[in-house]
Motif scaffolding. Structure first.
Motif, PDB file in Angstrom:
ATOM      1  N   THR A 431      48.832  74.400  45.225  1.00  0.00           N
ATOM      2  CA  THR A 431      49.037  75.119  43.955  1.00  0.00           C
ATOM      3  C   THR A 431      48.189  74.501  42.844  1.00  0.00           C
ATOM      4  O   THR A 431      47.522  75.202  42.076  1.00  0.00           O
ATOM      5  CB  THR A 431      50.521  75.080  43.559  1.00  0.00           C
ATOM      6  N   LYS A 432      48.207  73.175  42.772  1.00  0.00           N
ATOM      7  CA  LYS A 432      47.417  72.477  41.765  1.00  0.00           C
ATOM      8  C   LYS A 432      45.931  72.735  41.959  1.00  0.00           C
ATOM      9  O   LYS A 432      45.187  72.970  41.005  1.00  0.00           O
ATOM     10  CB  LYS A 432      47.718  70.980  41.847  1.00  0.00           C
ATOM     11  N   LYS A 433      45.502  72.733  43.204  1.00  0.00           N
ATOM     12  CA  LYS A 433      44.096  72.961  43.510  1.00  0.00           C
ATOM     13  C   LYS A 433      43.671  74.372  43.101  1.00  0.00           C
ATOM     14  O   LYS A 433      42.598  74.586  42.543  1.00  0.00           O
ATOM     15  CB  LYS A 433      43.861  72.747  45.012  1.00  0.00           C
ATOM     16  N   ARG A 434      44.530  75.352  43.393  1.00  0.00           N
ATOM     17  CA  ARG A 434      44.195  76.742  43.052  1.00  0.00           C
ATOM     18  C   ARG A 434      44.149  76.954  41.543  1.00  0.00           C
ATOM     19  O   ARG A 434      43.310  77.721  41.045  1.00  0.00           O
ATOM     20  CB  ARG A 434      45.211  77.688  43.690  1.00  0.00           C
ATOM     21  N   LYS A 435      45.022  76.285  40.813  1.00  0.00           N
ATOM     22  CA  LYS A 435      45.000  76.409  39.356  1.00  0.00           C
ATOM     23  C   LYS A 435      43.700  75.848  38.790  1.00  0.00           C
ATOM     24  O   LYS A 435      43.102  76.423  37.875  1.00  0.00           O
ATOM     25  CB  LYS A 435      46.194  75.666  38.758  1.00  0.00           C
ATOM     26  N   GLU A 436      43.259  74.731  39.353  1.00  0.00           N
ATOM     27  CA  GLU A 436      42.001  74.132  38.892  1.00  0.00           C
ATOM     28  C   GLU A 436      40.818  75.030  39.219  1.00  0.00           C
ATOM     29  O   GLU A 436      39.911  75.190  38.400  1.00  0.00           O
ATOM     30  CB  GLU A 436      41.823  72.765  39.546  1.00  0.00           C
ATOM     31  N   GLN A 437      40.821  75.654  40.394  1.00  0.00           N
ATOM     32  CA  GLN A 437      39.743  76.569  40.773  1.00  0.00           C
ATOM     33  C   GLN A 437      39.738  77.798  39.878  1.00  0.00           C
ATOM     34  O   GLN A 437      38.672  78.278  39.470  1.00  0.00           O
ATOM     35  CB  GLN A 437      39.901  76.975  42.243  1.00  0.00           C
ATOM     36  N   GLU A 438      40.930  78.316  39.574  1.00  0.00           N
ATOM     37  CA  GLU A 438      41.027  79.510  38.715  1.00  0.00           C
ATOM     38  C   GLU A 438      40.525  79.189  37.309  1.00  0.00           C
ATOM     39  O   GLU A 438      39.800  79.974  36.698  1.00  0.00           O
ATOM     40  CB  GLU A 438      42.480  79.988  38.674  1.00  0.00           C
ATOM     41  N   LYS A 439      40.896  78.011  36.789  1.00  0.00           N
ATOM     42  CA  LYS A 439      40.450  77.604  35.464  1.00  0.00           C
ATOM     43  C   LYS A 439      38.934  77.434  35.428  1.00  0.00           C
ATOM     44  O   LYS A 439      38.264  77.878  34.483  1.00  0.00           O
ATOM     45  CB  LYS A 439      41.143  76.292  35.083  1.00  0.00           C
ATOM     46  N   SER A 440      38.383  76.813  36.468  1.00  0.00           N
ATOM     47  CA  SER A 440      36.940  76.608  36.540  1.00  0.00           C
ATOM     48  C   SER A 440      36.197  77.932  36.611  1.00  0.00           C
ATOM     49  O   SER A 440      35.173  78.126  35.941  1.00  0.00           O
ATOM     50  CB  SER A 440      36.608  75.758  37.767  1.00  0.00           C
ATOM     51  N   GLN A 441      36.723  78.882  37.390  1.00  0.00           N
ATOM     52  CA  GLN A 441      36.088  80.193  37.518  1.00  0.00           C
ATOM     53  C   GLN A 441      36.116  80.960  36.202  1.00  0.00           C
ATOM     54  O   GLN A 441      35.147  81.624  35.835  1.00  0.00           O
ATOM     55  CB  GLN A 441      36.784  80.998  38.623  1.00  0.00           C
TER      56      GLN A 441
END
Length: 460
Positions: A431-441
């Protein structure tokens, strides 16, 4: 095609054989022969009779590498190439073992092991190298002998270190980079701290490279030594070990010189043109590589010897880049020493090493990069039959940089059908990883949108 596959499972003094066809069905039931003249004659007769029954056949045969027991059988099969259409290969037991596990064989016997080798030939036919005439066979025996002597010397050094630690530990301060010759002489003549404390300065300084100041220091340290074992038995053991080490050193040097003097091959001279590769290293590399024809590209070569970088990712866990180390250990040992020399005496490798250190890479990792680069250079030198030319390598590197395509728009190709969904039943780490990827995108998207000029701006 009329192809058959012969598996040979070698044991000490005998071997088991079986022949199967393309469909992995038994064409000739398993049989066992002794490693004798009669046994080899029987093998020749059996295969000749089998060839007469199957006109126009091709036999692919393989033996497992078993530390030398397979050599007689390999040579017998290899010599049959003069009268039969047969190809012979040595295969790695690691590969055949995994092939057996994949087939889920429950019963393991010599007969089933031979059949498994034959099946491995079918499954991995494109990856197996069938031997032609080995022009390095005699040199390889000599090289193996030197490696055996070197291994014995290492064992003796390890044993010596543990005993000196209790007999005269103060001298070990001079052994951080190995035992210098002058120290071996000192330990041989004065094996314990008790004996060294009574030594004469004039006697010690007669040893080459041992100055008076160091001699005084050795004697004074021996007088206040914390050694726990100074008896005659320990002294005799230390002296015997040192004598064996010195004797092995002389024998290894003699055998290495013999290899260098009797190995006047053009490939050796090509390899030695690379600053950092000497006689010993050149012979070792050539014996391991044998021929560049065995490798489709430099990537295949570095992968075969485990020099290539690997990146492992599984589930929530991520492991960074590191050297594979899955291939032949001997080549990595040689390349390590070559790289250590090259970063000092070879301007091209020295430049690469310094550049990666400047990027923040640690010394060990930078040395691994140099090993990778050196092996690629060696492949090019042997393939093109050319001596080392640093300018040609620099030109090739510049050409590769020019041909590199622009980076594509960042995105996860694996998720092209469905975007990352935080509502999925995933772990907290995911979940944490996906949030970081979404923010970066989102940041990349907003930046690209802001960089596109509006129609009103373009008019102005």
């Amino acid at each position: 095609m009329n192809n058959f596959y012969l598996g040979c499972d070698v044991s000490k003094g005998y071997a088991d054989f079986v022949i199967i066809n393309e469909d992995k069905q038994t064409s000739l039931d398993g049989f066992q022969l002794d490693d004798t003249f009669t046994g080899h004659q029987m093998l020749c007769g059996i295969l000749s009779e089998f060839a007469d029954k199957h006109k126009g056949l091709t036999i692919y045969a393989a033996v497992e590498s078993t530390g030398g027991y397979e050599n007689n059988w390999f040579n017998a099969l290899f010599n049959l190439q003069n009268r039969l259409n047969i190809f012979v290969a040595r295969v790695n037991p690691f590969g055949t073992n995994h092939n057996s596990r994949a087939s889920m064989n429950r019963i393991i016997t010599d007969k089933t092991a031979a059949e498994n080798i034959a099946q491995y030939l079918i499954n991995q036919k494109k990856k197996i190298i069938f031997m032609k005439n080995d022009k390095f066979s005699s040199l390889r025996k000599q090289w193996t002998f030197v490696k055996m002597l070197t291994k014995q010397r290492t064992q003796l050094y390890n044993q010596l270190g543990s005993i000196v630690y209790i007999a005269n530990p103060e001298v070990l301060v001079y052994c951080k980079d190995g035992y210098p010759n002058w120290l071996l002489r000192v330990i041989r003549d004065y094996p314990t701290a008790k004996q060294l404390s009574k030594a004469k300065i004039a006697k010690l300084t007669s040893i080459p490279y041992l100055k008076e100041q160091k001699a005084v220091s050795l004697i004074n340290n021996a007088k206040s030594s914390v050694a726990s074992s100074v008896d005659d038995v320990t002294a005799n053991l230390v002296t015997s070990l040192v004598k064996q080490i010195i004797s092995l050193d002389m024998l290894i040097n003699k055998q290495s010189k013999f290899i260098a003097d009797n190995c006047q091959l053009p490939e050796i001279e090509i390899l030695k043109s690379f600053p950092g590769i000497g006689d010993y290293s050149a012979v070792g590399l050539l014996l391991e590589i044998v021929s560049t024809e065995n490798f489709e590209s430099t990537k295949k070569l570095v992968s075969f010897f485990g020099i290539h970088p690997t990146y492992k990712q599984s589930g929530d866990g991520i492991w960074g880049m590191h050297m594979s180390k899955q291939g032949r250990k001997q080549v990595r040992c040689i390349l390590y020493m070559v790289a250590k020399t090259a970063i000092v005496h070879n301007p091209l490798i020295k430049e690469i090493y310094a550049r990666h250190l400047a990027k923040g890479m640690n010394k060990t990792a930078a040395l691994g990069v140099c090993m990778h680069k050196i092996l690629r250079i060696i492949f090019g030198m042997l393939k093109n039959n050319e001596k080392f030319n640093p300018e040609k390598d620099r030109a090739n590197s510049e050409k590769i940089l020019k041909d590199i395509k622009p980076a594509k728009q960042p995105g996860n190709k694996l998720r092209r059908y469905q975007k990352l969904d935080l509502a999925a039943p995933i772990s907290n780490r995911q979940t944490k990883k996906r949030k970081e990827q979404e923010k970066s995108q989102n940041e990349i998207t907003s930046f690209n949108a802001g960089s596109i000029p509006h129609s009103s701006d373009s008019k102005n």
